[in-house]
Design a protein around this motif. Sequence first.
Motif, mmCIF file in Angstrom:
data_model
loop_
_atom_site.group_PDB
_atom_site.id
_atom_site.type_symbol
_atom_site.label_atom_id
_atom_site.label_comp_id
_atom_site.label_asym_id
_atom_site.label_seq_id
_atom_site.Cartn_x
_atom_site.Cartn_y
_atom_site.Cartn_z
ATOM 1 N N GLU A 1 1.036 -1.121 0.081
ATOM 2 C CA GLU A 1 -0.141 0.052 0.088
ATOM 3 C C GLU A 1 0.999 1.185 0.194
ATOM 4 O O GLU A 1 2.084 1.298 0.475
ATOM 5 C CB GLU A 1 -0.705 0.112 1.366
ATOM 6 C CG GLU A 1 -1.857 -0.998 1.265
ATOM 7 C CD GLU A 1 -2.760 -1.370 0.520
ATOM 8 O OE1 GLU A 1 -3.126 -0.157 -0.254
ATOM 9 O OE2 GLU A 1 -3.677 -2.440 0.486
ATOM 10 N N ARG B 1 -3.119 -5.005 1.740
ATOM 11 C CA ARG B 1 -2.501 -6.072 0.833
ATOM 12 C C ARG B 1 -1.098 -6.343 1.499
ATOM 13 O O ARG B 1 -0.313 -5.458 1.380
ATOM 14 C CB ARG B 1 -2.623 -5.473 -0.501
ATOM 15 C CG ARG B 1 -3.890 -5.390 -1.260
ATOM 16 C CD ARG B 1 -3.768 -5.135 -2.432
ATOM 17 N NE ARG B 1 -3.441 -3.663 -2.388
ATOM 18 C CZ ARG B 1 -2.243 -3.254 -3.450
ATOM 19 N NH1 ARG B 1 -1.766 -4.122 -3.950
ATOM 20 N NH2 ARG B 1 -1.889 -1.972 -3.184
ATOM 21 N N SER C 1 -1.871 -11.970 0.503
ATOM 22 C CA SER C 1 -3.338 -11.958 1.046
ATOM 23 C C SER C 1 -3.677 -10.284 1.263
ATOM 24 O O SER C 1 -2.668 -9.768 1.280
ATOM 25 C CB SER C 1 -3.593 -12.685 2.263
ATOM 26 O OG SER C 1 -2.736 -12.336 3.281
ATOM 27 N N THR C 2 -4.939 -10.208 1.439
ATOM 28 C CA THR C 2 -5.315 -8.882 2.105
ATOM 29 C C THR C 2 -5.788 -9.479 3.429
ATOM 30 O O THR C 2 -6.634 -10.302 3.722
ATOM 31 C CB THR C 2 -6.685 -8.510 1.127
ATOM 32 O OG1 THR C 2 -5.952 -8.195 0.018
ATOM 33 C CG2 THR C 2 -7.148 -7.128 1.858
#
Length: 160
Positions: free
Chosen positions: A75, A104, A140-141
């Motif tokens: 980010e 993320r 992943s988030t």
Amino acid sequence: MALQKTLSLLLLLLLTLLGLGLVQPSYGETMYERFLRQHVDSTGTGGTNLYCNTMMQKRGMTSRGCKDFNTFIHENIGTIISICNTPNIQCKNGKMNCHAGIVRVTDCRYTRSSSSPYYSDRAIMGGDQPPICNYQATASTRRVVIACEGNPLVPVHFDS
């Protein structure tokens, strides 16, 4: 004798400051700069083992040995800093300067070290080459917890 006593007191003061974390010995970085180096990759998408292997080495986390686990946040820094403005929560160390947000990430988990022939030859010849570290990537988030300090608040530690 007075000089020896003065040097002893200065050494004691330096060790005390190091212990309190008020002096940053690695790379001459601030805690914020260290956080950025170790955990922020706003332009990358990550997610592959090659990404983890490359970034862990490039960001200096394999020079003295293989770091067991690291998370890179994908980010922009503004988004990460905005997490510092969420309500305080308790950190793993008991302090109340942690904050949570969803971002993320790529988690890099150490799997093993391997030696190249070059590394083995250098070790035999007395060279001091770092190990070749291998990592398993998971993209992943997810929810992360970061510690923030300063005025304005900035991230200084990745808690989970």
